[in-house]
Scaffold this active site. Sequence first.
Site, PDB file in Angstrom:
ATOM      1  CD  GLU A 119       0.137   6.814  21.013  1.00  0.00           C
ATOM      2  OE1 GLU A 119       0.449   7.438  19.747  1.00  0.00           O
ATOM      3  OE2 GLU A 119       0.145   7.245  21.843  1.00  0.00           O
ATOM      4  CE  LYS A 121       8.214   7.400  13.304  1.00  0.00           C
ATOM      5  NZ  LYS A 121       7.671   7.800  12.031  1.00  0.00           N
ATOM      6  CG  ASP A 123       4.780   6.084   6.237  1.00  0.00           C
ATOM      7  OD1 ASP A 123       5.273   7.071   6.565  1.00  0.00           O
ATOM      8  OD2 ASP A 123       5.312   5.344   5.473  1.00  0.00           O
ATOM      9  CE1 TYR A 231       1.750  12.633  16.541  1.00  0.00           C
ATOM     10  CE2 TYR A 231       0.624  11.463  14.987  1.00  0.00           C
ATOM     11  CZ  TYR A 231       1.528  12.115  15.566  1.00  0.00           C
ATOM     12  OH  TYR A 231       2.170  12.829  14.295  1.00  0.00           O
ATOM     13  CE  LYS A 329      10.891   4.626  10.709  1.00  0.00           C
ATOM     14  NZ  LYS A 329      11.809   5.613  10.471  1.00  0.00           N
ATOM     15  CB  CYS A 423      10.066 -14.328 -28.505  1.00  0.00           C
ATOM     16  SG  CYS A 423      10.064 -15.464 -27.045  1.00  0.00           S
ATOM     17  CB  CYS A 426      10.871 -19.132 -29.407  1.00  0.00           C
ATOM     18  SG  CYS A 426       9.708 -18.167 -29.986  1.00  0.00           S
ATOM     19  CB  CYS A 441       6.220 -14.573 -27.829  1.00  0.00           C
ATOM     20  SG  CYS A 441       6.854 -15.773 -29.107  1.00  0.00           S
ATOM     21  CB  CYS A 447       7.316 -19.874 -27.844  1.00  0.00           C
ATOM     22  SG  CYS A 447       8.363 -18.982 -26.599  1.00  0.00           S
TER      23      CYS A 447
END
Length: 693
Positions: A119, A121, A123, A231, A329, A423, A426, A441, A447
């Site tokens: 099955e 698992k 979470d 389950y 897991k 920036c 540049c 910028c 740049c």
Amino acid sequence: MNKDLFAHVTLSDEITQLRAQIHRLDHGYYVLDAPLASDADYDALMSRLRLLESQHPALITLDSPTQRVSGQAQNSFAPVVHLQAMRSLDNAFSDDDVRDFWQRIVGILPQAEPIFCAEPKLDGLAVSLTYENGIFVQAATRGDGVTGEDVTLNVRSIRNIPLKLMSDNPPERIEIRGEVVMPRAAFDALNARQRASGDKVFANPRNAAAGSLRQLDPQTTASRHLQFFAYAIGDIAPPNIPLSGTEFVYFASQWLLLQSLRQWGFSIAKEVRQLEGIAALLTYWQQLGEQRAQLAYDIDGVVYKLDKIAQQQQLGFTAKYPRWAIAHKFPAQEVWTKLLAIDIQVGRTGALTPVARLEPVAVGGVMVSNATLHNADEIARKDIHLGDTVVVRRAGDVIPEVVCVVEQLRPDAAVVFIMPDACPVCGSAVIQEADKSVHRCSGGLYCPAQKQRALEHFVSRKAMDISGLGGKVLEQLIDAKLVNHPDDLYRLTREQVLTCERMADKSATNLLNAIEKSKNTSLPRFIFALGIPEVGEVTAQSLARHFLTLDALMQASEQQLQQVNDVGVVVAMHVHQFFAQTHNQAVIAGLLAAGIHWSAMEVIQAATNSPFAGKTVVLTGTLSSMSRDEAKHLLTLAGAKVSGSVSAKTHLLIAGEAAGSKAEKASALGVEIWQESEFLAALETLHSSHTQE
Ligand code: IVH
């Protein structure tokens, strides 16, 4: 028979029937994923039931679908002692761990090749639901496994949980175990709502599911779209149930137990399988791991359960875990690590993106040392300090992300992050638009980070219109450091151009000619070519028309810029910032020095071959690209006489949005009518014909 009594019997029958019908529809919709009626039909049944119950409150029962959300807010959650303890599972982190588990089982059960029920698992959060004579009466969280919390009212609002078991012969009492999860779609929607309302966002669907179950008001839980997947069972009384004709033997195997649960109306994870042989288990793990990102809910591994209940009983439990089951897991998708630094990346549009530099750590089986932090607002919202321990998550193929900070591990020396004001690539000023989280910028032309994109825009058809300079050629010129800024284009020599791949003599000539030809341009095109953020073609035209010269535009204050049609606070700020950058000024000076020129705006506007020359023109309706005054001004410059009313002498009517009686009159008189688009096209032709002379 007493008449009243008779009326009462039919009423209660109707109520019973309505409930049965609604239960069937709920089961179809929420469990089988197959709606059996339209929303309207469903609502009609529900309203009828509500009405009858409100008229006869004594007939309301616990399992009535109207009782899903009972509306009373609680103060706290009472403790519940589970009739049978809720155990957890031992973990396997590798194939070898699974082989060991297998060996132990085969050692104890040598006579048979064991079958397993595999099955996902899930979470989420384990809960135990108690049904008495088939009716849902209580829900409790796992807690410490012995005592949990009473979350009955909240769990009752989970729509795929049957309020009544679909069985003619239910046990007197049974504990149904399973996982409450928040599907990813519901999680994303919830976080979007939380963000919009300025509330805390949840780190992952499990936390969101837990938070939603612990709401004091069941109404809130109901709005969170949780789901329950069964389950296992806990206590059952009496322990040996005689079988009815249609029901499975829920004690024979885990697989048949799941089928019974499904028959009773529960959702069972679609991915469950009966498997034989260890290879099949490992393949199942592998395959589910690959599908993980596409599933509707988060899973953190798979569970292998020895299928036959008799064999389970033979193996029994250790102090903590069943010996007959194990959780295999997946590599963790969420880990803790140290935030070493925050670097700034400058994107091709000049957007500054903070990137977390992390102590390298494996997330979802991949080493991660960087994660995006999106923007400064996100960092502030998550309260991330340099030096913090952070939770890093990588869901599926998604780029790793810093989810949140582990606050209790914050060192004293941790410092708040501040966005740089220059920036990092540049040195140009960094600006942030009001109401937007992005920092940008302002060195657009200069740049290096924005080079390729800025140049692609500069040469594009509606800008400087240099054909033959497609992305590939430009890329090579940039890589060879032959072109850094737009003005470098005008210094290219034939020899340099010929160094590009697949650049033959003829194409080199064409390219150099196109570059040469582009020097003769128009002011609107030139402004557009600069690639100022938020300045498109139309805005560039408005700016040119308004200021008439590049100098005037470059000198304009934000207030003056805002006088221009269509130019608001944001555009004005961008334009002003752009021209304030000495780097950009230098590139512009370089372009002008290279010979880029255009005819003066006044000359264009006083055009003699203008289609408007000597014409009487009437404006009506609302123009979307400029004000009435501006249109009038332009028409006058182009030689038209602008009149306020339509008459037989009118040559042309320009009709904007919602043009009314003037348009009708013009059409009755046979006057030529132009839409705004035709008017704009004519203005544009005027500009280009004059710049090319
Ligand atoms: S069976 C005695 N089956 O995993 C075994 N648990 O570490 C009882 N879980 O607390 C659990 N999916 O929250 C089982 N298909 C599944 C599961 C599952 C998720 C969770 C559950 C439990 C934990 C055990």
